[in-house]
Structure formats: C-alpha cells, structure tokens
Design an enzyme around this catalytic site. Structure first.
Site, PDB file in Angstrom:
ATOM      1  N   LEU A 161       0.840  -1.203   0.000  1.00  0.00           N
ATOM      2  CA  LEU A 161       0.000   0.000   0.000  1.00  0.00           C
ATOM      3  C   LEU A 161       0.879   1.260   0.000  1.00  0.00           C
ATOM      4  O   LEU A 161       1.083   1.879   1.041  1.00  0.00           O
ATOM      5  CB  LEU A 161      -0.894  -0.031   1.243  1.00  0.00           C
ATOM      6  CG  LEU A 161      -2.219   0.730   1.217  1.00  0.00           C
ATOM      7  CD1 LEU A 161      -2.939   0.567   2.543  1.00  0.00           C
ATOM      8  CD2 LEU A 161      -2.144   2.150   0.817  1.00  0.00           C
ATOM      9  N   ALA A 162       1.420   1.604  -1.151  1.00  0.00           N
ATOM     10  CA  ALA A 162       2.319   2.750  -1.216  1.00  0.00           C
ATOM     11  C   ALA A 162       2.396   3.227  -2.662  1.00  0.00           C
ATOM     12  O   ALA A 162       3.024   2.586  -3.501  1.00  0.00           O
ATOM     13  CB  ALA A 162       3.708   2.367  -0.712  1.00  0.00           C
ATOM     14  N   GLU A 163       1.750   4.340  -2.934  1.00  0.00           N
ATOM     15  CA  GLU A 163       1.668   4.806  -4.319  1.00  0.00           C
ATOM     16  C   GLU A 163       3.024   5.264  -4.855  1.00  0.00           C
ATOM     17  O   GLU A 163       3.341   5.048  -6.032  1.00  0.00           O
ATOM     18  CB  GLU A 163       0.632   5.920  -4.452  1.00  0.00           C
ATOM     19  CG  GLU A 163      -0.821   5.445  -4.303  1.00  0.00           C
ATOM     20  CD  GLU A 163      -1.234   5.169  -2.873  1.00  0.00           C
ATOM     21  OE1 GLU A 163      -0.461   5.516  -1.950  1.00  0.00           O
ATOM     22  OE2 GLU A 163      -2.320   4.605  -2.660  1.00  0.00           O
ATOM     23  N   HIS A 192     -12.222  10.821  -2.998  1.00  0.00           N
ATOM     24  CA  HIS A 192     -12.703   9.772  -3.899  1.00  0.00           C
ATOM     25  C   HIS A 192     -13.413  10.340  -5.138  1.00  0.00           C
ATOM     26  O   HIS A 192     -14.075   9.596  -5.851  1.00  0.00           O
ATOM     27  CB  HIS A 192     -13.673   8.833  -3.171  1.00  0.00           C
ATOM     28  CG  HIS A 192     -13.039   7.980  -2.121  1.00  0.00           C
ATOM     29  ND1 HIS A 192     -12.614   8.475  -0.918  1.00  0.00           N
ATOM     30  CD2 HIS A 192     -12.747   6.651  -2.100  1.00  0.00           C
ATOM     31  CE1 HIS A 192     -12.103   7.495  -0.189  1.00  0.00           C
ATOM     32  NE2 HIS A 192     -12.161   6.374  -0.881  1.00  0.00           N
ATOM     33  N   ASP A 246      -8.580   8.705  -7.698  1.00  0.00           N
ATOM     34  CA  ASP A 246      -7.934   9.983  -8.010  1.00  0.00           C
ATOM     35  C   ASP A 246      -7.184  10.618  -6.839  1.00  0.00           C
ATOM     36  O   ASP A 246      -6.037  11.027  -6.960  1.00  0.00           O
ATOM     37  CB  ASP A 246      -9.004  10.967  -8.510  1.00  0.00           C
ATOM     38  CG  ASP A 246     -10.338  10.789  -7.792  1.00  0.00           C
ATOM     39  OD1 ASP A 246     -10.386  10.964  -6.562  1.00  0.00           O
ATOM     40  OD2 ASP A 246     -11.328  10.438  -8.470  1.00  0.00           O
TER      41      ASP A 246
HETATM   42  C1  LIG Z   1      -2.998   7.014  -0.049  1.00  0.00           C
HETATM   43  C2  LIG Z   1      -4.114   6.051  -0.090  1.00  0.00           C
HETATM   44  N1  LIG Z   1      -4.044   4.996  -0.925  1.00  0.00           N
HETATM   45  C3  LIG Z   1      -5.064   4.116  -1.004  1.00  0.00           C
HETATM   46  C4  LIG Z   1      -6.183   4.285  -0.250  1.00  0.00           C
HETATM   47  C5  LIG Z   1      -7.332   3.304  -0.395  1.00  0.00           C
HETATM   48  N2  LIG Z   1      -7.487   2.530   0.817  1.00  0.00           N
HETATM   49  C6  LIG Z   1      -8.367   2.884   1.764  1.00  0.00           C
HETATM   50  S1  LIG Z   1      -8.281   1.912   3.080  1.00  0.00           S
HETATM   51  C7  LIG Z   1      -7.063   0.960   2.414  1.00  0.00           C
HETATM   52  C8  LIG Z   1      -6.489  -0.163   3.192  1.00  0.00           C
HETATM   53  C9  LIG Z   1      -5.920   0.287   4.481  1.00  0.00           C
HETATM   54  O1  LIG Z   1      -5.457  -0.792   5.214  1.00  0.00           O
HETATM   55  P1  LIG Z   1      -4.895  -0.617   6.686  1.00  0.00           P
HETATM   56  O2  LIG Z   1      -3.910   0.499   6.723  1.00  0.00           O
HETATM   57  O3  LIG Z   1      -4.443  -1.938   7.141  1.00  0.00           O
HETATM   58  O4  LIG Z   1      -6.149  -0.130   7.532  1.00  0.00           O
HETATM   59  P2  LIG Z   1      -7.524  -0.921   7.791  1.00  0.00           P
HETATM   60  O5  LIG Z   1      -8.448  -0.526   6.676  1.00  0.00           O
HETATM   61  O6  LIG Z   1      -7.246  -2.349   7.808  1.00  0.00           O
HETATM   62  O7  LIG Z   1      -8.046  -0.399   9.082  1.00  0.00           O
HETATM   63  C10 LIG Z   1      -6.762   1.414   1.141  1.00  0.00           C
HETATM   64  C11 LIG Z   1      -5.793   0.796   0.225  1.00  0.00           C
HETATM   65  C12 LIG Z   1      -6.221   5.406   0.601  1.00  0.00           C
HETATM   66  N3  LIG Z   1      -7.289   5.666   1.376  1.00  0.00           N
HETATM   67  N4  LIG Z   1      -5.186   6.268   0.674  1.00  0.00           N
END
Ligand SMILES: Cc1ncc(C[n+]2csc(CCOP(=O)(O)OP(=O)(O)O)c2C)c(N)n1
Ligand SMILES: [Mg+2]
Lengths: 336, 381
Positions: A59-61, A130, A85
């Site tokens: 999870l890292a753009e 979003h 976006d």
């Molecule tokens: C910068 C960014 N990239 C992607 C997302 C989309 N997104 C929302 S929640 C999520 C998963 C987050 O997982 P975690 O940090 O484990 O938290 P949890 O939802 O499990 O509480 C993602 C990829 C986002 N909100 N922000």
C-alpha cells in the site's frame, strides 16, 4: 464483431488483450489481483495471467510508481492502477519529477512506456479524496500524455493505445460511467485512431460544446435538450488532454462562432482556460462571444450531499450556452 | 521500561491455550481467549489499579461500541449512510488504548477508529456526518483533542509526530498518538514519521492495529516480518500485543505513555487483531477471505474473552449484564435518532471555509452561483 460491454469491462478486455499480446506488459496496483480492483476493472486477470503479471502491491503509491519506473528501465511495460484519483498524490513526485522527465533527461535514451490508470471524477456520493479531477496537474507537466475516455469503445481502444505508447500516459477513467454500456468492436485497428484525436460526438451549428470524460454524456444530454429549444449544439469529446486536438475544436468553432467548455475540475488554471486561450488565439475573428466555462468550483471537492452543486450539470451548461448566444441567462445584467 | 520492552518476548510460555491457538509467545497476552488471566510480571504492575469495576467499565465500552458499529452498518444498509467502515473485532485494541489516555493527549486516527472517538467524547451524531455526506468532517478537533479521521492512508502519523514535537517544545507532558493500520505501514509517510519521531525524540506513540488486512491484501504483502520488527531499526522500541486482549493493550499503552511523558521518546505498539467485518460496507470479503482464518479469529473475540473472565470471577452477574444491555440499547437509540436529525447542507455551503479570510476568486464564484440558483429557481430555465 462487436459486443455490448460496460466501460469498466471494456477497459478490462483491453488490458487482457495487452497482457496476451505482449509479455512485457505487467499490471500493478492495490487490490487489483484477487479482488480484481475496487471497481473490478482487472477482474479475472490475475487468475488468468498469474501474480507475476498482475501484481497486488504494498500500500504505497510512491512505491508503485517508482518501481514501475524501474521495471520500465528493465524493458517492461507497466500498467499502474491508482485506486482513486485522490490517492495519486503520494506518487506525484515520482510521476512529475521522474516519469515525465526521464526521456528528456536522458536525451531519448530511456523510454517510459508506462500507463497510469486513474479512476477519476465525482458523482458517486463518496467521501473525501474519492471524487477528484486532478488532470490539469498532469496536463501541465511536460513529458506526460494525458487522455480520458467517455464511452466503452474508446475506453477499449484507448487503453490499448496507451499501453502501446512509448511515452508515459496518464489514463483517466470516468468512474461514474464505469457501468455505462456500449458496443465495443475489439477488432478495430488501433492505429486507425490516433490516441490524441478529438471526436465530434454530436454535430451542430450554433455553439461548440467541448467536454471530456464523465461530462461527455452530460454534454450530449444538454445538446439534446437544446435541440428541443431549437438550438444546434456541436459536442466535441476531447479524448486527449495533452496534447489537445485543437484542429478539431478550431474547425468546430470556425463553424459555430461560439465556445462553451465544461469539466468537473476546478476552473482556475484548468483545461478550460487553456482551451479558451488557444482557441481565442487561433480564431479570434470567428468568435461571436467570449468563450464560457462550466466547471467545478475553485473549492475542495465538497461533501457528497453538495456534489450536485459542484458538478456541472445540464442546466448549468445550458445557461452558458444561452450566455454565449447572447440570450437571457443567469448573469444577464453583467457579471456579479 | 526499556527492559519491559526488550524482554517481553519471554512472555506467556505457560499459556494453557497455546496448544489450542498455537504458540503466541511473541504476543503480550494477559487475558487468554478463554478468559483466563495469566500473570505477566513485566506488565502486571501497569494494570494493578484495574479492579472489577474498571474491568466492567471496559467491558461496557466494548459492548457499546460494537453496538454502535452494528447500528451504523444497519443505517448504511437502510440508505441513511453512504458508507461505513466497521471496527468489528477491534474493540479491545481501540478501547484499551484510548481509555489509557489523558484528556490533554491528542489523537490522530484513520477512519476505522470509532471506538477511539467514542472514548474521546465525540458525539455519535458527529461520527456519521462524513458517512452521511453532509460534511467533510464531523467535529472540532480541539474540543475533544482528536483530529478528524485521515482517509489518505498514513498521513496522520506525521501529524501526530509534529504535534508531539510541539508538546515537547512547549515543555508539557501531553502525548500524541497516531493510529493506523497494517497497510499504512507501507506508506512513506509512516516511515518518515518514525524517522522524525526518533530524531527529535518526540513524545508520540505509533499505535498500529494489525487487523491482518488492507482491503483485500493480507498483511504479508506489507511486511514479511512482524510489523513490530520495523520500528527498532528506526531507533524506536516496539511492543507486540494481543490486540484482542483489553488488559494487555491497556498495559502496553500505559508503558508507552509513561515513556513519552517522562522524556523516553516514541514507542511503537503493534496490536495484533482481526478485521471481522468487511473493509467497508461496500466491500465483499468473500472474494478473498479464508473462512477458516475468520473462524480462528472469531474464537479469539475480544468481548467474548472478557465476558468469560468477568463471568468466571463473578463480576458479570445478571444485574451487571442488564445494565450493560440497557446502556447499549440507549446509545443505539440515541445514535439512530441523531442520525435522522442531520439536515442536508445549504447549497452555498460549498464555498464555506476554503480560506480563513476573503478570497476574491471564490467569493466571486459564490456570488455567481447564488445568482444562478435564484435564476433557475425563478423558473426561467
Ligand atoms: C494514499 C491512499 N491509498 C489508497 C487508499 C485506499 N485505501 C483505503 S483503506 C485501504 C487499506 C488500508 O489498510 P490498513 O492500513 O491496514 O487499515 P484498515 O483498513 O485495515 O483499518 C486502502 C488501500 C487510501 N485511502 N489512501
Ligand atoms: Mg489493516
């Protein structure tokens, strides 16, 4: 040989074909594998091409973008998905400072055939981050090609063209139109349609209405409503935001003498300003009125219950059509 | 303190449930899934004062926040909310940590920390404003010393660190806490936050709820070692705690708070828990979740284990049970009613608060849009 597909499915089949045709194509993104993406655009692709070709990433753009650049150095053709976006900004540095400049910096020695897919725009009643339309940031950045599709056929053709491009392409997908259906002919030869060309989506003679992405449908609806009023509106779907096919827009404006531009993104410093300036430059003496812009406001994207105000709609577009035609409109009596 | 932190791995070898749940010696655990209290010499003293009444209060908190969560999910299903991010399964991690805070501490969270918000005193109606789409945030952060949730994953960890640096400069012993998930630990922001916290010795706590998932991605994609292994490399000691054990969470949080207040600098806590619900109400975990894994975690439920403990010790009798139920019913009723009182914002509210002082561009757009609204309401178009 065409079939009816949703816009999201049309992109999915385009990705599928690109994966099948070129083993250097790899897909990268958050939740694109097993889940098939939060919009299911990549559904089934990891199953069919395996996790080496269709990669769920950490999870890292910035990480996704930077490693895609490294893969491109190594001869791969990465297709990156940014989930929404508003999540592109951690990758902004890699896109603007690296991806966009590498070809120039290396005097053409390094090519960056990377496609960055970005579901964008509002109208889905979502929470902050979003619903944004960040295309102008990227169109403002030299070295990036920026495109957006408005219908399934274009979505399918353009994603394949984007992947085939040796330049980096920012591919903006109008998320509120993902479920819109249309005929898709997968046999159309990509090369017959330059990715940078605009399309006259509806012909007309009184006003030129320039739109792209999610607002093409709104613009077509507005043109239909205007026709009921006896007005003939020509709708131009830009498709490419960098470069912009000004020839097509100019030809239309030379005919109509009037220009309205609409986009969801904020007005200030947006593409509407660029189009208005360039067209004024190109055909000043053909213009009967100052170009008008119908855009999102110069505010952050608001809460869902306010987005109907923020987003250009049929009535706001028609009001601008009235304005460029010198008919009564909301600003009659002068700009407030 | 430092010894407690480094020696915690010697943990719960005598845990009678180790055969059932596998060796969890790497986790700090005080209350087993069967509700047995095990002695943890390095941690017990930190929870000496948690008597039966305090335990019952923690139990009530957990039941109430689960009830709020269930109610919100129902409200979403009924179309009252656009979306909801359930905390189901993470009650102990959130209640145990948030109840350990002082009111002058400051909390920066993500979107799932509704129980933390509850503990901070956030009004329930304010909790749903964002999800109902009437505002971009629900409350004034300074009224409850909790920032409104960050949706951009990981961003708040830097904010917490900066806030802590401010507390340090001011010479106060308030502490900042960053709550984030396992997925967030991949973001540059979280890693940069740890570097800043370590370099400036900031009084900040990184509280990571490892709920095993980032939407559909298992934690193994974010970290090939336990997440708590990462921060020591940045110079920040870490504790890996059973996040479904409210007592162990309380103890570790108190240790971290004490370190921060007394000049010991940052601490990283990994609360190992499980997201028992979907990522949000629009997610479909059947596409990726293993049912056996889900079942394993159901057996480690945080409320169930405290309930077992309180029953076994005679604290949770019929009267106590009835009172907890009454409280959660009442909260749920109030929550639902409050949700219905939320009016849609006025159209021109779009333009509010973009800047703190007049801005000619936005002000002009607002006037134009007001003129447009009255024009179309006049029925001309
Ligand atoms: C910068 C960014 N990239 C992607 C997302 C989309 N997104 C929302 S929640 C999520 C998963 C987050 O997982 P975690 O940090 O484990 O938290 P949890 O939802 O499990 O509480 C993602 C990829 C986002 N909100 N922000
Ligand atoms: Mg998680």
């Amino acid at each position: 040989m065409s079939e009816t597909l949703t816009l999201s499915k049309a992109i999915g089949t385009g990705l599928r074909r690109a994966l099948a045709d070129d083993d250097k194509v790899v897909l990268m993104g958050e939740d694109i594998g097993r889940l098939g993406g939060v919009f299911r655009v990549t559904e089934g692709l990891q199953r069919d091409f395996g996790p080496d070709r269709v990669m769920d990433t950490p999870l890292a753009e910035a990480g996704i973008m930077g490693t895609a650049i490294g893969l491109a150095f190594r001869g791969y053709r990465p297709v990156v998905e940014i989930q929404f976006d508003g999540f592109i900004y951690p990758a902004f540095d890699q896109i603007v400072a690296q991806l966009a400049k590498l070809h120039y910096r290396t005097r053409g020695n390094v090519r960056m055939p990377i496609t960055v897919r970005v579901p964008y725009g509002g109208g889905i009643g979502s929470v902050e981050h979003h619903s944004e339309s960040p295309e102008a940031y990227f169109a403002h950045t030299a070295g990036l090609r920026v495109v957006t599709c408005s219908n399934p056929q274009d979505a399918h053709t353009m994603i394949r063209q984007a992947i085939a491009s040796d330049d980096p392409v920012m591919f903006f997908e109008p998320k509120r139109r993902y479920w819109a259906k249309g005929e898709v002919d997968e046999t159309i030869d990509d090369s017959t349609l330059p990715m940078g060309s605009a399309r006259v989506a509806a012909e007309g003679t009184d006003v030129t209405l320039v739109a792209y992405g999610p607002l093409v449908k709104t613009a077509l609806d507005a043109a239909a409503a205007a026709a009921d009023d006896g007005l003939s509106v020509e709708v131009v779907d830009l498709r490419s935001l960098s470069p912009i096919d000004f020839d097509t827009v100019e030809a239309s404006v030379r005919k109509t003498g009037r220009l309205v531009i609409t986009h969801e993104a904020a007005q200030f410093g947006g593409l509407g300003a660029e189009i208005a300036a360039s067209i004024t430059d190109r055909c000043f003496y053909h213009l009967e009125a100052a170009p008008a812009r119908v855009t999102g406001f110069d505010t952050p994207y608001p809460a869902a219950k306010l987005e109907e105000h923020f987003l250009p709609d049929l009535d706001r577009i028609l009001d601008a059509v009235d304005r460029v035609l010198g008919r009564e409109n909301s600003l009659t009596g002068g700009l407030v | 303190m430092r010894s407690a932190i480094s020696e915690q791995q010697s943990g719960s070898e005598e845990n009678s449930l180790s055969e059932v749940f596998g060796p969890d010696e790497e986790l700090i655990q005080i209350l087993t899934p069967f509700g047995e209290r095990v002695s943890q010499p390095l941690f017990d003293s930190w929870i000496d004062d948690v008597d039966s009444a305090a335990l019952l209060a923690l139990y009530e908190d957990m039941v109430v926040v689960r009830r709020i969560d269930t109610e919100a999910t129902a409200l979403q299903r009924q179309g009252e909310l656009g979306l909801w991010a359930p905390l189901l399964g993470q009650e102990a991690a959130q209640i145990g940590s948030a109840r350990a805070l002082r009111s002058d501490d400051f909390v920066f969270t993500s979107y799932r920390e509704n129980a933390v918000a509850y503990c901070r005193g956030v009004q329930l109606v304010d909790l749903v404003k964002v999800w109902r789409g009437v505002a971009n945030s629900g409350w004034n952060p300074f009224e409850v010393n909790m920032a409104t949730p960050a949706v951009i994953i990981g961003a708040q960890s830097l904010h917490a660190t900066g806030y802590a640096m401010g507390c340090q400069k001011d010479g106060v012993d308030s502490v900042a806490v960053a709550y984030f998930g396992d997925g967030a630990t991949s973001q540059g922001d979280v890693n940069e936050a740890m570097i800043f916290a370590a370099s400036f010795h900031a009084p900040v706590i990184f509280f990571c709820q490892n709920n095993q998932w980032a939407i559909s991605e298992p934690v193994g994609l974010q970290a090939v070692r336990p997440i708590s292994d990462r921060s020591p490399g940045f110079g920040i000691p870490s504790l890996r705690v059973d996040g479904n054990d409210v007592l162990a969470v309380t103890a570790t949080m108190r240790i971290a708070l004490d370190r921060a207040r007394t000049g010991g600098g940052p601490t990283f806590i990994e609360a190992v828990t499980y997201r028992m619900g979907p990522h949000t109400t629009s997610d479909d975990p059947t596409k990726y979740e293993d049912v056996d894994l889900h079942a394993q975690w159901a057996a480690k439920d945080p409320i169930l284990r405290l309930e077992r403990h309180l029953e076994a010790t005679g604290v949770l009798d019929d009267a106590a049970r009835a009172s907890v139920k009454e409280k959660s019913d009442e909260v749920a009723r109030g929550f639902r009613a409050a949700c219905h009182t939320l009016d849609d914002p006025e159209p021109l509210a779009v333009f509010d608060h973009v800047y703190s002082a007049p801005h000619s561009g936005v002000d002009r757009q607002k006037r134009q849009y007001a003129a447009y609204l009255s024009y179309i309401e006049g029925g001309t178009r």
